[in-house]
Structures are given as C-alpha cells and as structure tokens.
Design a protein around this motif. Structure first.
Motif, PDB file in Angstrom:
ATOM      1  N   GLU A 124      -9.215   0.197   0.357  1.00  0.00           N
ATOM      2  CA  GLU A 124      -7.875   0.687   0.682  1.00  0.00           C
ATOM      3  C   GLU A 124      -6.805  -0.238   0.112  1.00  0.00           C
ATOM      4  O   GLU A 124      -5.774   0.216  -0.402  1.00  0.00           O
ATOM      5  CB  GLU A 124      -7.723   0.808   2.210  1.00  0.00           C
ATOM      6  CG  GLU A 124      -6.437   1.458   2.670  1.00  0.00           C
ATOM      7  CD  GLU A 124      -6.316   2.898   2.197  1.00  0.00           C
ATOM      8  OE1 GLU A 124      -5.192   3.342   1.935  1.00  0.00           O
ATOM      9  OE2 GLU A 124      -7.360   3.566   2.059  1.00  0.00           O
ATOM     10  N   ARG A 127      -6.605   0.441  -3.591  1.00  0.00           N
ATOM     11  CA  ARG A 127      -5.838   1.655  -3.841  1.00  0.00           C
ATOM     12  C   ARG A 127      -4.351   1.385  -3.676  1.00  0.00           C
ATOM     13  O   ARG A 127      -3.527   1.859  -4.455  1.00  0.00           O
ATOM     14  CB  ARG A 127      -6.253   2.754  -2.853  1.00  0.00           C
ATOM     15  CG  ARG A 127      -7.445   3.545  -3.288  1.00  0.00           C
ATOM     16  CD  ARG A 127      -7.544   4.841  -2.518  1.00  0.00           C
ATOM     17  NE  ARG A 127      -8.938   5.193  -2.321  1.00  0.00           N
ATOM     18  CZ  ARG A 127      -9.608   4.991  -1.200  1.00  0.00           C
ATOM     19  NH1 ARG A 127      -9.025   4.436  -0.173  1.00  0.00           N
ATOM     20  NH2 ARG A 127     -10.864   5.347  -1.111  1.00  0.00           N
ATOM     21  N   GLY A 128      -4.029   0.611  -2.660  1.00  0.00           N
ATOM     22  CA  GLY A 128      -2.611   0.310  -2.424  1.00  0.00           C
ATOM     23  C   GLY A 128      -2.002  -0.476  -3.570  1.00  0.00           C
ATOM     24  O   GLY A 128      -0.870  -0.219  -3.976  1.00  0.00           O
ATOM     25  N   GLN A 130      -3.067  -0.447  -6.683  1.00  0.00           N
ATOM     26  CA  GLN A 130      -2.927   0.465  -7.809  1.00  0.00           C
ATOM     27  C   GLN A 130      -1.707   1.356  -7.638  1.00  0.00           C
ATOM     28  O   GLN A 130      -0.930   1.554  -8.562  1.00  0.00           O
ATOM     29  CB  GLN A 130      -4.180   1.346  -7.927  1.00  0.00           C
ATOM     30  CG  GLN A 130      -5.335   0.674  -8.649  1.00  0.00           C
ATOM     31  CD  GLN A 130      -6.455   1.648  -8.875  1.00  0.00           C
ATOM     32  OE1 GLN A 130      -7.555   1.453  -8.415  1.00  0.00           O
ATOM     33  NE2 GLN A 130      -6.192   2.709  -9.594  1.00  0.00           N
ATOM     34  N   ALA A 131      -1.551   1.907  -6.428  1.00  0.00           N
ATOM     35  CA  ALA A 131      -0.456   2.829  -6.185  1.00  0.00           C
ATOM     36  C   ALA A 131       0.889   2.135  -6.294  1.00  0.00           C
ATOM     37  O   ALA A 131       1.882   2.719  -6.747  1.00  0.00           O
ATOM     38  CB  ALA A 131      -0.613   3.466  -4.798  1.00  0.00           C
ATOM     39  N   PRO A 137       4.352   5.604  -5.307  1.00  0.00           N
ATOM     40  CA  PRO A 137       3.105   5.052  -4.749  1.00  0.00           C
ATOM     41  C   PRO A 137       2.393   5.992  -3.791  1.00  0.00           C
ATOM     42  O   PRO A 137       1.168   6.119  -3.837  1.00  0.00           O
ATOM     43  CB  PRO A 137       3.572   3.771  -4.029  1.00  0.00           C
ATOM     44  CG  PRO A 137       4.849   3.412  -4.701  1.00  0.00           C
ATOM     45  CD  PRO A 137       5.487   4.694  -5.091  1.00  0.00           C
ATOM     46  N   GLU A 138       3.126   6.672  -2.906  1.00  0.00           N
ATOM     47  CA  GLU A 138       2.482   7.541  -1.927  1.00  0.00           C
ATOM     48  C   GLU A 138       1.780   8.710  -2.603  1.00  0.00           C
ATOM     49  O   GLU A 138       0.654   9.060  -2.269  1.00  0.00           O
ATOM     50  CB  GLU A 138       3.519   8.046  -0.918  1.00  0.00           C
ATOM     51  CG  GLU A 138       4.042   6.972   0.017  1.00  0.00           C
ATOM     52  CD  GLU A 138       2.922   6.320   0.811  1.00  0.00           C
ATOM     53  OE1 GLU A 138       1.980   7.033   1.224  1.00  0.00           O
ATOM     54  OE2 GLU A 138       2.970   5.086   1.010  1.00  0.00           O
ATOM     55  N   ARG A 141      -1.332   7.462  -4.401  1.00  0.00           N
ATOM     56  CA  ARG A 141      -2.423   7.157  -3.472  1.00  0.00           C
ATOM     57  C   ARG A 141      -3.144   8.439  -3.062  1.00  0.00           C
ATOM     58  O   ARG A 141      -4.381   8.482  -2.981  1.00  0.00           O
ATOM     59  CB  ARG A 141      -1.873   6.432  -2.246  1.00  0.00           C
ATOM     60  CG  ARG A 141      -2.966   5.977  -1.274  1.00  0.00           C
ATOM     61  CD  ARG A 141      -2.389   5.274  -0.066  1.00  0.00           C
ATOM     62  NE  ARG A 141      -1.975   3.924  -0.395  1.00  0.00           N
ATOM     63  CZ  ARG A 141      -0.711   3.524  -0.498  1.00  0.00           C
ATOM     64  NH1 ARG A 141       0.269   4.399  -0.306  1.00  0.00           N
ATOM     65  NH2 ARG A 141      -0.409   2.277  -0.780  1.00  0.00           N
ATOM     66  N   GLU A 142      -2.398   9.494  -2.845  1.00  0.00           N
ATOM     67  CA  GLU A 142      -2.995  10.779  -2.487  1.00  0.00           C
ATOM     68  C   GLU A 142      -3.849  11.335  -3.624  1.00  0.00           C
ATOM     69  O   GLU A 142      -4.972  11.805  -3.413  1.00  0.00           O
ATOM     70  CB  GLU A 142      -1.870  11.759  -2.134  1.00  0.00           C
ATOM     71  CG  GLU A 142      -2.359  13.143  -1.743  1.00  0.00           C
ATOM     72  CD  GLU A 142      -1.202  14.099  -1.508  1.00  0.00           C
ATOM     73  OE1 GLU A 142      -1.431  15.321  -1.590  1.00  0.00           O
ATOM     74  OE2 GLU A 142      -0.066  13.636  -1.266  1.00  0.00           O
ATOM     75  N   LEU A 144      -5.235   9.579  -6.021  1.00  0.00           N
ATOM     76  CA  LEU A 144      -6.381   8.691  -6.187  1.00  0.00           C
ATOM     77  C   LEU A 144      -7.506   9.055  -5.223  1.00  0.00           C
ATOM     78  O   LEU A 144      -8.690   9.053  -5.596  1.00  0.00           O
ATOM     79  CB  LEU A 144      -5.941   7.243  -5.970  1.00  0.00           C
ATOM     80  CG  LEU A 144      -6.967   6.141  -6.230  1.00  0.00           C
ATOM     81  CD1 LEU A 144      -7.477   6.214  -7.657  1.00  0.00           C
ATOM     82  CD2 LEU A 144      -6.362   4.776  -5.951  1.00  0.00           C
ATOM     83  N   GLN A 145      -7.153   9.407  -3.992  1.00  0.00           N
ATOM     84  CA  GLN A 145      -8.167   9.818  -3.020  1.00  0.00           C
ATOM     85  C   GLN A 145      -8.858  11.114  -3.457  1.00  0.00           C
ATOM     86  O   GLN A 145     -10.075  11.249  -3.345  1.00  0.00           O
ATOM     87  CB  GLN A 145      -7.526   9.988  -1.646  1.00  0.00           C
ATOM     88  CG  GLN A 145      -7.101   8.681  -0.995  1.00  0.00           C
ATOM     89  CD  GLN A 145      -6.363   8.897   0.302  1.00  0.00           C
ATOM     90  OE1 GLN A 145      -5.871   9.991   0.574  1.00  0.00           O
ATOM     91  NE2 GLN A 145      -6.254   7.842   1.106  1.00  0.00           N
TER      92      GLN A 145
END
Length: 1128
Positions: A124, A127-128, A130-131, A137-138, A141-142, A144-145
């Motif tokens: 996590e 991912r943060g 990277q975002a 960023p938000e 992140r979505e 990426l998931q």
C-alpha cells in the motif's frame, strides 16, 4: 518504516539490543549504545562495531520484532532512525492487530497473519508513493488497484500510465483501458457481460505504426511476431503513440543484448520510470540531438525567452535549454537561429534592470569580451541562481585542475611534449625512425605538409581566398568560436565548402570538440602513452587497416601520416574499449587528420563516435542500421513515386549503409566528400539524410526503370562518382588522359555523363528536404530501433536453431517454440526476478564480456530456479507436480550444467528434451540412471554440491606427494596433466560410449523413488506400481548376489593385495565389498515388465505439451515470483 519480515534469532549472544516495550507478540527494541551515556563499555563496543561496518550493513537504532511464544525464531517487521517513527508503528500494531491475535489457536497462524498484513502495508505504501508522483494521485491509485486485480502481475510491475481507448477485433471496437507498465502493455474491457483482456510484453513488440482505415480515423497498430492489434479513439493519440514507442524502445534496450546501446541512468532503474520522467527524457534526447551535446549531459531548465541578435538588430524569440555544462538557445523555427554557449566560456551571469521594452533581462558575459542579452524570462531569479551555482562549481573545478597541472609541470622536464616532425624520406635506421614517429604527436594538420596536387591550382587558390573573405565577414557579423550565431547564412557558406585554412577550426567549433579539448588538457597525450605498445584485437585490426585509409593521398603514403593515424585510433580504442575500433573509423580519422591538428582530430573523432553518430561504431552497427530503416521510411514519405515504382526499398537502404558509416567519404570523390563532412559538422545526421534523398531523387527515373538490384547499384555508383567540386577543372574521378580516347569511343552509343556540382546538390537537398527536423528524426529513430533490435533477435534465434537442429530429432517448429519458452523464462526473471541470481548476473555481464565470444554463446542461459520452472512445464510424465519432481529438477540441472557455471544453455536444454521425447527406451533409462549417480545425485539434496568421489578417472598415474626440490618430477607431473587432457579430448572426439559407473544401494533406492513419482497419476498407475515392485525386487537380488560373490572372493585375497587395497585412495568409489548394480542390469530388469516398456515407449506429443506450457508459463511464473518476493 515497515520491512519485509526477516527472520532473526532473538537470543543472540552479543546482546546488541535492549527491549524498550513489549507484549505477548511484539517487542520494541533499541540498539545498545544508542541514547545511552557514553561511558558504558557495552555501548562503546556496539557503537564501534556499527562504525566500522559498511554503510549498507549498518542497522537502524530502533526496530519492532514479531515474536511467537515458545519459538526461537522471530521476525523484524519495522525499523526506524528515530523513536517517534517506530512509536507510530507500535501504536498501529496495538490498536489494529494485538486484540485480533488472541483468537488464533495455532501460534504459527499468528506469525503468518502478521507477516501477510505487514506485506500488505508495504504494498500500500508503494502504491501511495507511485500515485504521489502522478498528477491525480487518488485516481492513479484506483487505476493501479484495477491493473493488479485484472492481470495478476507482481507488485514490482510498475504501472506508468493508462489511456481510455478502443481495441478493434475485426470490425468490432471494444471500449476499455490500455495500461502501460515498464515491461508490458495490457488491455481490459468489460462490456455487455463479455470480458476481454490480454497482456503484450514489450519484448514481443516488433513494429509500431500509425494507420488510417475506413472504419478507424487513425489508430495505433502494435505488431508482434504472432499477431497485430489496433487501438483507436484516444483522447490524445500523439501522446499515447509517443509513450508506447518510448516504453517499447526502453524495454528492448534494457532487455536485449544491445552491444553498447546507452540508457540514461534513470531509465536503468525501471521502478523510477513515470510518465513525467518519459516526457523529460524525450525532451532531453531532442536537446542532445539538436545541439549534439555529450550523452552524459543532464537537462536542467527549459524557458521561453528572446535573445538579442546583433546581426539582425532585433530580439529573436525561442527557447533556452540549460544543461550541466551548456546554455543552448533555439529559435521557434528549428534551425533558423541557434546559439551554443559552453559554461566554460562564461565569466558571469547577471540580472539587468527590467523595463517595459526589456522585461526580465539577464546578461551572459563570456571570455572573448562579448555579452549576450536574454529577455522575457519567467522565474528569472531561480534561473540565474541555478546557473551561477553551476558556474561557480565549474570554475572551482577548473582552478583545482589548473593548480594540480601547474604543480606537475614544475616537476616535469621543460621540453614540450608536442613536436613537429615531417621527415618524409627514409633513413638507414628505419626502425629508430619508426619508433620516433610512433611517439611524436603532430602539432599541425597533415594538409599543411602533404597537399594533394590538382590541376588548376591558381583557380583553386583564388576561390579559396574568396571563401576566406566571406567567412571573415561572417565572423565579424555573427561572431567567431563555439558561441557564434548559427543561421541560414552560415548554411549557405558551408554548402559552398569551408576553405581549407579554416576547415579544422570550424569543424572544432561546429561540433564543440574545442570545449572538450580545452577541458581535458593533456588527456590525449596520456592516452597515447598508455595505448602505445599494447596489443589487443582492436590494435590488430587498426594495423591491418592503416594503409587502406585514403591510400591515394600523399599524407598516407608516408610514415608520418600513418603514425599519426595509428596514434589517434589506438588512443580512442584505449579511451573507449566498448567501441574499440570499427571499420570506417580509419577513413573518418584520416580526413580529420588532414585538416585538424592531431589532438584536435582525436577530439573530433570522439565527438563523431559518441555524440553525433551514437551507437554507430559497435560490432553490430545498430545506430547505422536504425538510420537505414529511418531512411527507408523517408523515401516512402518524401519520394512516393519512386517508392511506388520500387516496392522493395531494402536494396536502396542497404546501399546507403556506407553513406551513413563513412559520411559519403567512400562513395564520393574526395573534394566533394569533404564538403559533405562540412555539412555534417554543421547540421549533423540531418545533412546525410537530406543528401541521400537528393541523390535518389536525381536518379529516380533510372532507378524506377532498373530491373535488378545490381543495376540500381550501378546507377547510384556512377552518379556519385561524377559529383565534382567547382574548384576542380575536372572531377577527381575522371579517367587519365591516356584512357580518355578509349572511353569516348566506347561511350558514343550511350548518353554522355553529366557532371553534378556538389554545392548544387547540397543546396538542392536543403531546398527540397530542408524541412526535415531533428525532432522528426529522433521520433523515427525511436520507432525504428525497435524493428532493428527485433531483427537482430530473429537472426540470433535462426543462428541458434541452425546450430542446435543437427544434434536433435525435435521438429523445427517445436524447436522454435521451445526457444521462445526458453527466452520468455529468461525475460520473466529480468522483469521481476532476484537480481542476485546467476542468470541476472550473466545478463548484467553481457555488455562487459569478452567480445571474442560469439553472441550466441552469451545469449539466454537459465539458472536453477528458471530451469526448474521449465522442467515442471515440459516433462512428459504426469507426476511432475509432486514434491519429488523438485528434487529431480535439481539433479537434472546439475547434470546438464557441464561447465559448472550454474547456468544451462539452450543446446544443453534441448538435448535433455530430445532424450525425453525422441530417443529410444534405453537412452531414456540411461538418462534416469545418470540422474541418480554423481555428479547429479549429491550426498545432500539440500546442498547440490559435487560428491566427494572424483568425477574423472584415468589410468595414467599422478604424483600426489612429490619429494621437495625435485624439479624433474614436477615437470613430469605437468607433462602428465597435459597428456591426460589431450587423451580426454581424443576420447571425446572418437565419440566412444564410455561405460557408466556402478550404482550403489542408496542411489538405486533414489532411482526407485523417482520411478514411483513418475507413475503417480498415470491411467495405468496400479499396473506400473506392481511392475516396478517386481523390478525392484529382482535388481535387489542381483545386487545382493553380486555383493555376496565379491565378499567370498575377497576372503582368499592375498596379503599383498590387502595391503594394496589399504593403501588405495580412501575417496575411490565404490569399494569392492559394496552393494552395486550396473546400468545394463537395471535396463535388462526393466525390459522384463511390459507395462514399464509401454510407459517409456508411449509417444508423447511435444507440441501439445509446448502449447500447455505457453498458456501456463507467464502467469504461473509470475505467481511463483510474487510468492517468493512475499516470503523473502
């Protein structure tokens, strides 16, 4: 920070840690000595230990440990440099985990649960991070998931960016998302209950194109070796196409053995690649190409501004680019006005008073007492501060270098290193003279002493004087030196040909080799001293080509010119062993030596090889082939009628290879070719593209009518031969007068050859093709490099298969598919594998290895984990998934690894598969037999090291204990070793089948276990188990009978023989009294059971197995690697 859980022994003897806080499952510990009074001896000892450790081995002073009650092993799950950081993690564990752990009955489940949770937190955080690098960023992140959920790739597969688009399947568009990561492009669509998803590795992309059809307005076509896919309806197709091309280019340069293709430092670390990094990298590549800067230069600032141009008495709008060592300005229209200012020439950079007419001005003062004014600069204060900091650092570096140099000079002899030596005759002591020439650096251009005589010298001199006056007028108006304004006026002067008296100076100026020379005083002389007398493959090739370099020019019919050429080429080979020496460098260096001083010629060669023609001069001339491919596309685009008449343009582009490699020096008359070199130093590779297109256009009608490749080649050759220089009364390639009458009479039936003036041809190329820009060339190079690298990859595959095919019975189609599986396995480990593995180390060593080894020998070797993965996918028997299969895979790898480098080659791998699928029963049993004797079977399966018994035996005795001081016996021992090696080679050449060693009881039991594991899951499992039980009983009886016979025979052994056995080497194996069976006995026993014979003779379709492996390999291997990374 959270750490991947790592095992530690809690009760360590050194007591290096002190527990600060604790509960049933967690400990917060402090490093002893940290935060304690300095007087304590234990703290001092631990502090001293941490100080002497390497920085990579030092530990942080605080950590959190997961402990399981009753276990000796614990796990470090977090660490930190400050107590506040670790306390945050401790509080999170107390509030979120501690109460949940009491519900677990099994304590091992507690450890697994906590370790999994910590790994999730790390993922996590990743991912943060990277975002956070993205604009939204938000949203990122979505996305990426979703990327991880849809495709199941490891978390280390970094997503770079994504686009909404359509993927076409026939005439049906499917709307979805295109995900671009560091190693793959992936598409996902879910519409009307139908899911479409696929993954394309960049390593499989062979071509990228922009296409237009009736259904799609414009689309991106991605070709692989198996199929093509088309994507359209991008919001910004130009951006998407550029990013796709960049990522494919970067991945191929990183994954394939590119033999010298350079990648920026940032791009060598895939985890740091983002969309923003790609944009910055594309701009940097453009700036380096536009101004032909050193490849190591980093781009710092890009700012819109206007520069005062004294020649036009106005401000010219454009863009300012600043790098480590340069200020670069380009007008809005590329090439109209450019300015290059090395920071080494700058005295000061100051802000001037801002007015309405001159907003935000800065003044750049240089050493020639000139100044440049730049206005309309945004963020002027930050720009000036940044530039001044780099300027101060550069000036400090120069002052330190100067002081060090002055100190050395005071200690050295006052005799200058550079001397002028022009004795063209041969003395009686030729060897001494040759030695002097080899070590004497010329301080003048060779042309000053060796001028090629031509008819009409008076006209040439007057034309030279006219050119000199024109250039002097230009210098007074536009400036002289690197920092002069470069406009279309200088382009016209260059097209006329630079006068010989200024040619060396202007080549140094236009290429900025002068800055390199000034900043590396004494470098060339040191390279000459270091390289002379050394012998290598490069120096041998140089010696062979020395007398082939401009053999008609008097400068290279003389030892002075040859010696100078030798020094320059060997010094460069010593400077850059990655390139060393490449054919055509000798021709280029010869021309440079004619017009520039020797040291200047060296730095001009550096500029050409490393900046102006990147990736040209290596073993596979990748750069030149890329530009050939670009040239072919330019022919289609700029000369469509010729392209229509000549569908296969590969012939024309292949003819052009020498044009690019030698800058037309090998195909044009000398005086004309030198004018082309003038244009090259002014415009770079763009001048060669333009001139090539002009030459093809001038012969378009004849080329369209040509019937074969040879005729097209003759047309271009004869055209280029007659391209002359207006200074010459007749072209240099004209026949001698004696042959003139014969030539005239022979050509009466054919049209007379019309001579073309090189200046006219150059001007025509600028007029018709001058709109070709550096930006267009760089974009084309990016795309075409993909094609060239993949073409080399296909050639390597063909060569490898051609070498392997005669040794195996596998069909060519299956062999090609096995090669693809083998290569994919290698790439998967490069994507996500352990960088410390043997295969990764091999891949990293490719570009530094011995160039004498063939490319095939260095290509695609698998280490043990990679081999085990393919083993499980390709073995023919059904029991390949059980636990014993892993043991068998280890033994097979050890057996195949004949040179003990922990790597298996494709030849070894295919030989193993050929035995399993294509050989007779006895060869399959022989392979299984070899897997259960040394070296394949080791004493400890966990430690696949070699057995203690010797692997090679010989009847020739060796002296083990030599008497001291007996030199004759030492020599005899060495001779015996040599003779033994020769005998072994002879035996291998005879291809005599050697008897296999006997198998002892332990090894036979392992052999039986393997057979049982192979039969598990077979439809005839019960019959096979019964058959192997019968065979096992029979072989055990045979071995027991042999053992009893040996024991009874040993009772009557004479005392002398007993003494000999006692004196024998204790490591010899097997002993006479040991239970043993032979390969022949096992084979005969197996043949008694028809069920076993049927099992081993049953044909297995290898193509079906390969198809299953292709389906499973990628995601199965990705899942295993993810699991390995999670448990590590």
């Amino acid at each position: 920070m959270w750490l991947n859980p790592e095992e530690v022994l809690l009760k360590n003897a050194l007591k290096l840690w002190v527990t600060v806080r604790s509960n049933d499952f967690f400990l917060l510990q402090r490093r002893r000595g940290h935060g304690e009074p300095t007087g304590r001896i234990t703290g001092l000892l631990v502090g001293a230990l941490d100080t002497v450790l390497d920085s990579n081995a030092r530990v942080t002073p605080f950590r959190i440990i997961l402990q399981v009650p009753g276990s000796q092993v614990s796990w470090v799950i977090a660490s930190g440099a400050a107590i506040e950081e670790v306390n945050k993690h401790w509080d999170w564990l107390l509030h979120n985990l501690l109460h949940s752990l009491s519900v677990f009955e099994n304590k091992e489940d507690v450890a697994s649960f906590v370790r999994g949770k910590v790994k999730g937190l790390i993922a996590e955080e990743l991912r943060g991070r990277q975002a956070a690098q993205e604009e939204d960023p938000e949203k990122f992140r979505e996305v990426l998931q979703k990327f991880e959920l849809h495709f199941g790739l490891p978390s280390s597969e970094k997503l770079v960016t994504y686009y909404s688009c359509c993927c076409w399947k026939g005439r049906v568009p499917r709307q979805g998302f295109l995900y671009l990561s560091i190693n793959h492009m992936a598409f996902y669509s879910f519409l009307l209950g139908k899911e479409v998803k696929f993954v394309i590795p960049w390593a499989e992309v062979t071509r990228l194109e922009r296409v237009s059809t009736g259904l799609m307005t414009e689309a991106i076509r991605v070709n692989t070796r198996e199929r093509q896919r088309e994507f359209s309806m991008f919001l910004n197709l130009d951006e998407a196409f550029g990013v796709i091309g960049q990522l494919a280019d970067i991945a191929l340069r990183r994954l394939l053995d590119s033999e010298g293709l350079e990648l920026d430092r940032v791009l060598q670390q895939p985890a740091r690649i983002t969309k923003r990094v790609l944009e910055e990298q594309a701009l940097r590549e453009y700036v380096l190409a536009l101004f032909r800067l050193p490849r190591a230069e980093r781009l710092h600032e890009v700012a819109s501004c206007s520069v005062w141009t004294p020649h036009a008495r106005c401000h010219r709008a454009g863009t300012l680019y600043t790098t480590d060592s340069y200020l670069c300005f380009s007008s809005r229209e590329e090439g109209n006005c450019t300015l290059l200012i090395p920071l080494s020439e700058v005295l000061s950079i100051e802000k001037a008073e801002s007015t309405s007419l001159l907003p935000n001005p800065i003044i750049v003062s240089i050493r020639t007492k000139k100044a440049f004014q730049l206005i309309e600069l945004q963020d002027r204060d930050e720009l000036v501060e940044s530039l001044n900091s780099r300027l101060r650092a550069l000036q400090w570096k120069k002052s330190m270098f100067r002081s060090r140099k002055d100190g050395k000079r005071s200690m050295s002899s006052p005799t200058p290193y550079y001397t002028f030596y022009y004795d063209t005759g041969y003395s009686d002591e030729e060897e001494i003279e040759e030695q002097v020439l080899r070590n004497t650096v010329n301080s003048e251009a060779l042309m000053t002493a060796f001028h090629q005589s031509q008819p009409g010298n008076n006209g040439n001199k007057s034309m030279e004087q006219v050119k000199e006056r024109l250039w002097e007028d230009h210098f007074s108006e536009f400036g002289r030196g690197v920092h002069m304004f470069r406009t279309d006026k200088i382009q016209r002067l260059v097209a006329m040909g630079i006068p010989e008296s200024l040619r060396g100076e202007l080549w140094m100026t236009l290429s900025d080799a002068s800055s390199e020379l000034e900043s590396h005083q004494g470098y060339y002389s040191s390279m000459v001293q270091k390289s002379m007398g050394q012998s290598s493959l490069a120096t041998e090739e140089i010696e062979r080509d020395l007398h082939r370099s401009l053999p008609d020019h008097p400068a290279f019919q003389n030892p002075t010119g040859i010696a100078a050429l030798r020094r320059v080429l060997t010094a460069y080979a010593h400077r850059n062993p990655k390139i060393g020496y490449c054919q055509s460098m000798n021709i280029l260096a010869s021309v440079l030596l004619l017009y520039a001083k020797e040291e200047e010629a060296f730095w001009l060669l550096v500029a050409v090889c490393e900046r102006m023609l990147p990736d040209y001069f290596n073993r596979r001339v990748i750069g030149a082939q890329v530009d050939q491919s670009v040239f072919e596309e330019l022919i289609r685009e700029r000369l469509p009628e010729l392209a229509e008449q000549v569908p296969d343009l590969s012939t024309l582009s292949s003819v052009s290879l020498s044009w690019f490699l030698t800058l037309f020096l090998s195909v044009l008359p000398f005086q004309s070719a030198v004018c082309v070199v003038d244009c090259f130093f002014f415009h770079g590779i763009k001048a060669i593209f333009q001139l090539g297109l002009a030459a093809l256009e001038a012969n378009a009608a004849q080329l369209s009518a040509s019937t074969d490749d040879g005729q097209a080649l003759m047309i271009l050759t004869s055209f280029l031969d007659q391209v002359g220089n207006e200074e010459s009364c007749c072209p240099p390639s004209s026949p001698p007068p004696a042959a003139a009458e014969e030539t005239t009479s022979r050509d009466t039936d054919s049209p007379a050859v019309q001579h073309t003036n090189i200046t006219d041809l150059i001007n025509e190329s600028y007029e018709k093709f001058g709109d070709l820009t550096v930006r267009q060339i760089e974009r084309l190079r990016c795309r075409h490099r993909i094609r060239v690298l993949q073409a080399h990859e296909d050639t390597t595959k063909e060569n490898t298969l051609r070498v392997v095919t005669p040794d195996v019975s596998i069909s060519p189609e299956n062999l090609a598919e096995i090669y693809n599986l083998f290569k994919t396995e290698h790439f998967i480990s490069l994507y996500w594998g352990d960088s410390s593995s043997a295969a990764a180390a091999e891949a990293a060593a490719w570009r530094y290895c011995d160039s004498a080894r063939s490319y095939i020998e260095r290509q695609y070797r698998l280490d043990r984990p990679q081999f085990k993965s393919l083993f499980g996918l390709l073995v023919p028997w059904p029991g390949s998934t059980n636990q014993h299969a892993d043991t068998l895979a280890n033994r097979t790898f050890t057996l195949l690894d004949q040179d003990c480098d922990n790597l298996v080659t494709f030849r070894e791998f295919t030989g193993w598969l050929d035995t399993l699928y294509c050989e007779e029963l006895n060869e399959k049993i022989r392979l299984l037999y070899c897997l259960h004797i040394p070296p394949a079977l080791t004493e400890s399966e966990d430690d696949p090291s070699l057995m203690k018994s010797p692997l090679v035996s010989t009847n020739r005795p060796l002296y083990v204990n030599l008497p001291s001081g007996v030199e004759d016996e030492v020599k005899d021992y060495q001779e015996q070793l040599k003779q033994m090696l020769q005998d072994l080679v002879k035996e291998r050449e005879k291809d005599v089948e050697k008897p296999l060693p006997l198998m002892n009881q332990r090894e036979f039991i392992q052999f039986c276990k393997t057979l049982y594991s192979m039969f598990h899951g077979d439809p005839e499992e019960n019959d096979l188990f019964q058959a192997i039980a019968t065979v096992t009983s029979l072989v055990l009886q045979i071995g027991e009978a042999g053992h009893r016979g040996q024991s009874s025979g040993s009772e009557v052994t004479s005392r002398e023989e007993e003494e000999e056995v006692t004196a024998a080497d204790a490591g010899s194996s097997p002993t006479e009294s040991e239970w043993t069976v032979s390969y022949a006995q096992i084979l005969a026993s197996l043949l008694t059971e028809q069920a076993l014979v049927n099992f081993f003779e049953k044909p297995v379709d290898l193509s079906v197995k390969i198809a299953e492996a292709k389906e499973k390999q990628y995601h199965q291997r990705a899942g295993l690697l993810t699991l390995q990374q999670g448990t590590s």
